[in-house]
Design a protein around this motif. Structure first.
Motif: not given
Ligand code: 13P
Ligand code: SF4
Length: 324
Positions: A49-51, A85-87, A110-114, A138-140, A195-199, A223-225, A281-286
């Motif tokens: 959904n973030y694409q 999406g991300v890795h 990537g993803c800051s959570l992973a 799943v963000n791992t 933490h998610c760097e976006v939320h 809920p990552e906020c 913005l999520c720099p990874h999704m982008k």
């Protein structure tokens, strides 16, 4: 895949509310090439959904939140799967399709959570809390999933935690998701500090400013906020749950406290709703673009591979979640 491909003009109709006419010509060559490549290579594109809208609405075959993408990945018939999406999403698709080619257009997505947790961290948690099951977002990485009892997404986290029938679980790596789930269940949750760097960047000051500047605005928070943000929102849920809320409740004005493209993608189908857009913005999704999706299909890059010693155990954690 057979049949005539959609024309650029018909595709523009889908996105004209969010892509200005002056920007559209820059996309059409890649879109036409990608549609032809998908047909010729028996390929599908899974898009989160973030694409951005030109990916989400014009070339994707399957779209959704992390849970929907995992569920639908398990039923794909095509031989090649491109993950927009991300890795970790591409790894999940590969776990569920070990004999298919799964491509991620940019390995840096990537993803800051992973990145916040390793397999060794999970092994140490198990030593510290013997017998307490590990629920892994799943963000791992697949290696972290392999050390886990079961996976969850933001769409099913509470149900997964409660399905285990135990008084206490370890939930990694998103601290805020864990606290937000703990607020809704009697199960005690031991959290990790990811933490998610976006939320994590949304603040109470943002909420005050939103309510002052846009009277009556309905606030939906992922809920990552941080928990104080979720507590002040009218609703909290996964990206798919936010979409359901908008379609069900039809708020006059709404803000989605999540990644920026989410509002664009929902706004396409809801011209009657005013979307207020402070977003991050999520720099990874982008990192995923039409150009690198096209290159992925032309050059098979970058193929996702998961070591056999990890894949079997990681798949079991994902499949256990999907079987709920
Ligand atoms: P969902 O789409 O599962 O809500 O996840 C959000 C997210 O941040 C994925 O990276
Ligand atoms: Fe990871 Fe956050 Fe980006 Fe999702 S939005 S991919 S959780 S960094």
């Amino acid at each position: 895949m057979t049949g005539a491909l959609p024309t650029a003009a018909s595709l523009y109709e889908r996105v004209r509310r969010v892509i200005p006419p002056v920007e559209w010509p820059a996309f059409t060559n890649d879109i036409e090439a990608i549609l032809a490549l998908k047909r010729d290579r028996n390929a599908v594109i899974l898009a989160h959904n973030y694409q951005t809208p030109e990916i989400f609405h014009c070339v994707a075959d399957i779209v959704g939140d992390s849970l929907a993408l995992a569920r639908k990945a398990a039923t794909v018939e095509a031989q090649v799967i491109v993950v927009a999406g991300v890795h970790f999403m591409a790894e999940t698709a590969k776990l569920l399709n070990p004999n298919k080619m799964v491509l991620i257009p940019d390995l840096g997505a990537g993803c800051s959570l992973a990145d916040s947790i390793t397999a060794e961290d999970v092994r140490l948690l198990r030593q510290r809390y013997p017998g307490v099951p590990v629920v892994t977002y799943v963000n791992t990485s697949a290696a972290v999933k392999a050390e886990s009892d079961i996976c969850c997404t933001s769409g099913n986290a509470r149900a997964v935690v409660e399905s285990l029938g135990v008084p206490r679980v370890i939930m990694v790596p998103d601290e805020y998701l864990a606290i937000n789930v703990a607020a809704d269940t009697d199960v005690e949750i031991i959290a990790w500090r990811g933490h998610c760097e976006v939320h994590e960047r949304f603040t109470s000051a943002d909420i005050r400013e939103l309510r002052d500047a846009h009277p009556g605005v309905i606030i939906l928070a992922h809920p990552e906020c941080p928990p104080e943000i979720v507590a002040q929102a009218e609703f909290s849920g996964s990206t798919a749950a936010m979409l359901d809320y908008v379609e069900r409740e039809k708020p006059v004005r709404v803000v989605l406290l999540t990644e920026c493209s989410m509002s664009d993608n929902v706004a396409v189908a809801h011209p009657e709703i005013e979307f207020i857009r402070p977003c991050n913005l999520c720099p990874h999704m982008k990192r995923i673009t039409l150009a690198n999706i096209r290159a992925a299909l032309e050059e098979n890059r970058h193929e996702v591979r998961i070591a056999a010693g990890i894949a079997g155990r990681a798949r079991r954690s994902v499949e256990r979640m999907l079987s709920l």
